[in-house]
Design a protein around this motif. Structure first.
Motif, short mmCIF file in Angstrom:
data_model
loop_
_atom_site.label_atom_id
_atom_site.label_comp_id
_atom_site.label_asym_id
_atom_site.label_seq_id
_atom_site.Cartn_x
_atom_site.Cartn_y
_atom_site.Cartn_z
N GLY A 14 -6.17 25.46 32.36
CA GLY A 14 -7.08 25.31 31.23
C GLY A 14 -6.92 23.92 30.64
O GLY A 14 -6.18 23.09 31.15
N ALA A 15 -7.63 23.70 29.56
CA ALA A 15 -7.61 22.41 28.90
C ALA A 15 -6.24 22.12 28.29
O ALA A 15 -5.44 23.04 28.06
CB ALA A 15 -8.68 22.38 27.82
N SER A 16 -5.99 20.88 28.02
CA SER A 16 -4.76 20.48 27.37
C SER A 16 -4.66 21.17 26.01
O SER A 16 -5.64 21.30 25.28
CB SER A 16 -4.77 18.96 27.19
OG SER A 16 -3.53 18.53 26.70
N GLY A 19 -2.76 26.51 25.44
CA GLY A 19 -1.78 27.58 25.37
C GLY A 19 -1.32 28.07 26.73
O GLY A 19 -0.72 29.15 26.84
N LYS A 20 -1.56 27.30 27.78
CA LYS A 20 -1.20 27.71 29.14
C LYS A 20 0.29 27.99 29.29
O LYS A 20 0.68 29.00 29.84
CB LYS A 20 -1.59 26.62 30.16
CG LYS A 20 -3.05 26.30 30.20
CD LYS A 20 -3.33 25.14 31.14
CE LYS A 20 -2.67 23.86 30.74
NZ LYS A 20 -3.15 23.26 29.49
N THR A 21 1.12 27.08 28.80
CA THR A 21 2.57 27.23 28.95
C THR A 21 3.06 28.47 28.22
O THR A 21 3.86 29.25 28.75
CB THR A 21 3.29 25.97 28.46
OG1 THR A 21 2.83 24.85 29.23
CG2 THR A 21 4.80 26.10 28.61
N THR A 22 2.58 28.67 27.00
CA THR A 22 2.98 29.85 26.22
C THR A 22 2.55 31.12 26.94
O THR A 22 3.35 32.06 27.09
CB THR A 22 2.35 29.79 24.82
OG1 THR A 22 2.79 28.59 24.18
CG2 THR A 22 2.74 31.00 23.99
N VAL A 23 1.31 31.17 27.38
CA VAL A 23 0.80 32.35 28.09
C VAL A 23 1.59 32.56 29.38
O VAL A 23 2.00 33.68 29.69
CB VAL A 23 -0.71 32.23 28.36
CG1 VAL A 23 -1.19 33.31 29.32
CG2 VAL A 23 -1.49 32.27 27.06
N GLY A 24 1.80 31.50 30.14
CA GLY A 24 2.53 31.61 31.41
C GLY A 24 3.94 32.14 31.23
O GLY A 24 4.40 32.99 32.00
N HIS A 25 4.62 31.63 30.23
CA HIS A 25 5.99 32.09 29.97
C HIS A 25 5.99 33.57 29.58
O HIS A 25 6.83 34.34 30.05
CB HIS A 25 6.63 31.24 28.88
CG HIS A 25 8.06 31.58 28.64
ND1 HIS A 25 9.08 31.11 29.43
CD2 HIS A 25 8.64 32.37 27.71
CE1 HIS A 25 10.23 31.60 29.00
NE2 HIS A 25 9.99 32.37 27.95
N GLU A 26 5.06 33.96 28.74
CA GLU A 26 4.98 35.36 28.32
C GLU A 26 4.63 36.28 29.49
O GLU A 26 5.21 37.35 29.63
CB GLU A 26 3.96 35.52 27.18
CG GLU A 26 4.42 34.94 25.87
CD GLU A 26 5.72 35.56 25.36
OE1 GLU A 26 5.84 36.80 25.38
OE2 GLU A 26 6.62 34.80 24.96
N VAL A 27 3.68 35.86 30.32
CA VAL A 27 3.31 36.67 31.49
C VAL A 27 4.52 36.85 32.39
O VAL A 27 4.84 37.96 32.82
CB VAL A 27 2.12 36.05 32.25
CG1 VAL A 27 1.93 36.70 33.61
CG2 VAL A 27 0.85 36.15 31.42
N ALA A 28 5.22 35.75 32.68
CA ALA A 28 6.40 35.83 33.55
C ALA A 28 7.46 36.75 32.96
O ALA A 28 8.12 37.50 33.68
CB ALA A 28 6.97 34.44 33.81
N SER A 29 7.63 36.72 31.63
CA SER A 29 8.66 37.56 31.01
C SER A 29 8.30 39.04 31.06
O SER A 29 9.18 39.89 30.97
CB SER A 29 8.91 37.12 29.56
OG SER A 29 7.81 37.46 28.74
N ASN A 120 -8.89 29.22 27.96
CA ASN A 120 -9.75 28.35 27.17
C ASN A 120 -9.12 28.13 25.80
O ASN A 120 -8.51 29.04 25.24
CB ASN A 120 -11.14 28.96 27.00
CG ASN A 120 -11.87 29.04 28.32
OD1 ASN A 120 -11.79 28.12 29.13
ND2 ASN A 120 -12.56 30.13 28.54
N ALA A 121 -9.30 26.94 25.27
CA ALA A 121 -8.76 26.65 23.94
C ALA A 121 -9.46 27.54 22.92
O ALA A 121 -10.66 27.79 23.05
CB ALA A 121 -8.98 25.18 23.61
#
Length: 127
Positions: A14-16, A19-29, A120-121
Protein backbone atom coordinates in the motif's frame (compact mmCIF):
# COMPACT_ATOMS: atom_id res chain seq x y z
CA UNK A 1 7.93 -39.71 3.67
CA UNK A 2 5.28 -36.96 3.32
CA UNK A 3 6.17 -33.66 1.68
CA UNK A 4 7.04 -30.95 4.19
CA UNK A 5 4.37 -28.33 4.76
CA UNK A 6 5.27 -25.15 2.90
CA UNK A 7 4.22 -21.97 4.66
CA UNK A 8 1.97 -19.42 3.05
CA UNK A 9 3.10 -16.06 1.68
CA UNK A 10 1.12 -12.93 2.46
CA UNK A 11 2.26 -9.78 0.68
CA UNK A 12 0.81 -6.63 2.22
CA UNK A 13 1.32 -3.52 0.17
CA UNK A 14 0.00 0.00 0.00
CA UNK A 15 0.93 3.64 0.06
CA UNK A 16 3.57 5.04 2.36
CA UNK A 17 2.28 5.47 5.95
CA UNK A 18 -0.86 3.40 5.21
CA UNK A 19 -0.18 1.07 8.15
CA UNK A 20 1.34 -1.88 6.27
CA UNK A 21 3.99 -2.65 8.89
CA UNK A 22 1.51 -2.47 11.77
CA UNK A 23 -1.00 -4.67 9.94
CA UNK A 24 1.71 -7.12 8.85
CA UNK A 25 3.08 -7.50 12.35
CA UNK A 26 -0.39 -8.04 13.79
CA UNK A 27 -1.32 -10.59 11.11
CA UNK A 28 1.90 -12.52 11.72
CA UNK A 29 1.28 -12.50 15.49
CA UNK A 30 -2.16 -14.05 14.94
CA UNK A 31 -0.78 -17.00 12.97
CA UNK A 32 0.52 -20.06 14.78
CA UNK A 33 3.96 -20.01 13.12
CA UNK A 34 4.89 -16.89 11.16
CA UNK A 35 7.57 -14.31 10.40
CA UNK A 36 7.11 -10.67 9.45
CA UNK A 37 9.53 -9.36 6.82
CA UNK A 38 9.46 -5.58 6.53
CA UNK A 39 10.64 -4.05 3.25
CA UNK A 40 11.93 -0.99 5.09
CA UNK A 41 14.19 -3.26 7.14
CA UNK A 42 15.53 -4.77 3.90
CA UNK A 43 16.28 -1.24 2.66
CA UNK A 44 18.19 -0.42 5.87
CA UNK A 45 20.69 -3.17 5.02
CA UNK A 46 22.17 -0.68 2.53
CA UNK A 47 24.59 1.25 4.73
CA UNK A 48 26.10 3.52 2.12
CA UNK A 49 25.13 4.34 -1.44
CA UNK A 50 21.38 4.03 -0.88
CA UNK A 51 19.22 5.62 -3.57
CA UNK A 52 15.70 6.36 -2.30
CA UNK A 53 12.76 5.85 -4.64
CA UNK A 54 11.20 8.99 -6.08
CA UNK A 55 9.08 10.02 -9.07
CA UNK A 56 10.66 9.83 -11.51
CA UNK A 57 13.08 7.25 -10.09
CA UNK A 58 16.66 8.52 -9.88
CA UNK A 59 19.43 6.37 -11.37
CA UNK A 60 19.91 3.22 -9.29
CA UNK A 61 16.62 3.46 -7.38
CA UNK A 62 14.77 0.80 -9.38
CA UNK A 63 17.73 -1.57 -9.14
CA UNK A 64 17.89 -1.15 -5.36
CA UNK A 65 14.13 -1.62 -5.07
CA UNK A 66 14.43 -4.85 -7.07
CA UNK A 67 17.20 -6.03 -4.72
CA UNK A 68 15.00 -5.19 -1.73
CA UNK A 69 12.13 -7.27 -3.14
CA UNK A 70 14.47 -10.15 -3.98
CA UNK A 71 15.95 -10.09 -0.45
CA UNK A 72 12.48 -10.23 1.12
CA UNK A 73 11.46 -13.12 -1.13
CA UNK A 74 14.67 -15.03 -0.37
CA UNK A 75 14.15 -14.67 3.38
CA UNK A 76 10.49 -15.67 3.02
CA UNK A 77 11.48 -18.73 1.01
CA UNK A 78 13.85 -19.95 3.74
CA UNK A 79 11.21 -19.62 6.43
CA UNK A 80 8.38 -21.01 4.29
CA UNK A 81 10.42 -24.14 3.55
CA UNK A 82 10.68 -24.59 7.33
CA UNK A 83 6.89 -24.42 7.61
CA UNK A 84 6.51 -20.78 8.66
CA UNK A 85 4.00 -18.46 7.06
CA UNK A 86 5.76 -15.34 5.77
CA UNK A 87 4.13 -11.92 5.90
CA UNK A 88 5.97 -9.37 3.75
CA UNK A 89 5.11 -5.69 4.02
CA UNK A 90 6.46 -3.25 1.48
CA UNK A 91 5.64 -0.42 -0.87
CA UNK A 92 4.73 -1.68 -4.30
CA UNK A 93 4.61 1.16 -6.75
CA UNK A 94 2.67 -0.44 -9.61
CA UNK A 95 0.15 -3.30 -9.82
CA UNK A 96 2.40 -5.24 -12.21
CA UNK A 97 5.24 -5.07 -9.71
CA UNK A 98 3.20 -6.90 -7.05
CA UNK A 99 2.59 -9.75 -9.49
CA UNK A 100 6.29 -9.83 -10.37
CA UNK A 101 7.24 -10.09 -6.69
CA UNK A 102 4.93 -13.05 -6.18
CA UNK A 103 6.26 -14.63 -9.40
CA UNK A 104 9.72 -14.70 -7.78
CA UNK A 105 8.43 -17.74 -5.90
CA UNK A 106 9.08 -19.74 -9.06
CA UNK A 107 12.75 -18.73 -8.84
CA UNK A 108 12.96 -19.99 -5.26
CA UNK A 109 11.21 -23.29 -6.07
CA UNK A 110 8.65 -22.92 -3.29
CA UNK A 111 5.12 -24.09 -3.95
CA UNK A 112 2.96 -21.05 -4.56
CA UNK A 113 0.54 -20.41 -1.69
CA UNK A 114 0.23 -16.64 -1.63
CA UNK A 115 -2.19 -13.88 -0.83
CA UNK A 116 -1.83 -10.24 -1.85
CA UNK A 117 -3.38 -7.63 0.42
CA UNK A 118 -3.40 -3.92 -0.37
CA UNK A 119 -3.69 -1.51 2.56
CA UNK A 120 -5.17 1.86 1.67
CA UNK A 121 -4.42 4.91 3.77
CA UNK A 122 -7.37 5.86 5.98
CA UNK A 123 -9.49 8.77 4.87
CA UNK A 124 -8.60 11.91 6.75
CA UNK A 125 -11.54 13.74 8.21
CA UNK A 126 -11.67 17.27 9.46
CA UNK A 127 -13.76 18.32 12.41
Amino acid sequence: MPDPVIGRLLLITGASAAGKTTVGHEVASLLSRAVHIDGDAMQRFVVSGAVPMDVPPPPGAVEQLTLRYAAAMTVSSLYRRAGFDAVITDNVFEAETAAEIVDRLDETAVTQRELLVRVNAPERTTS
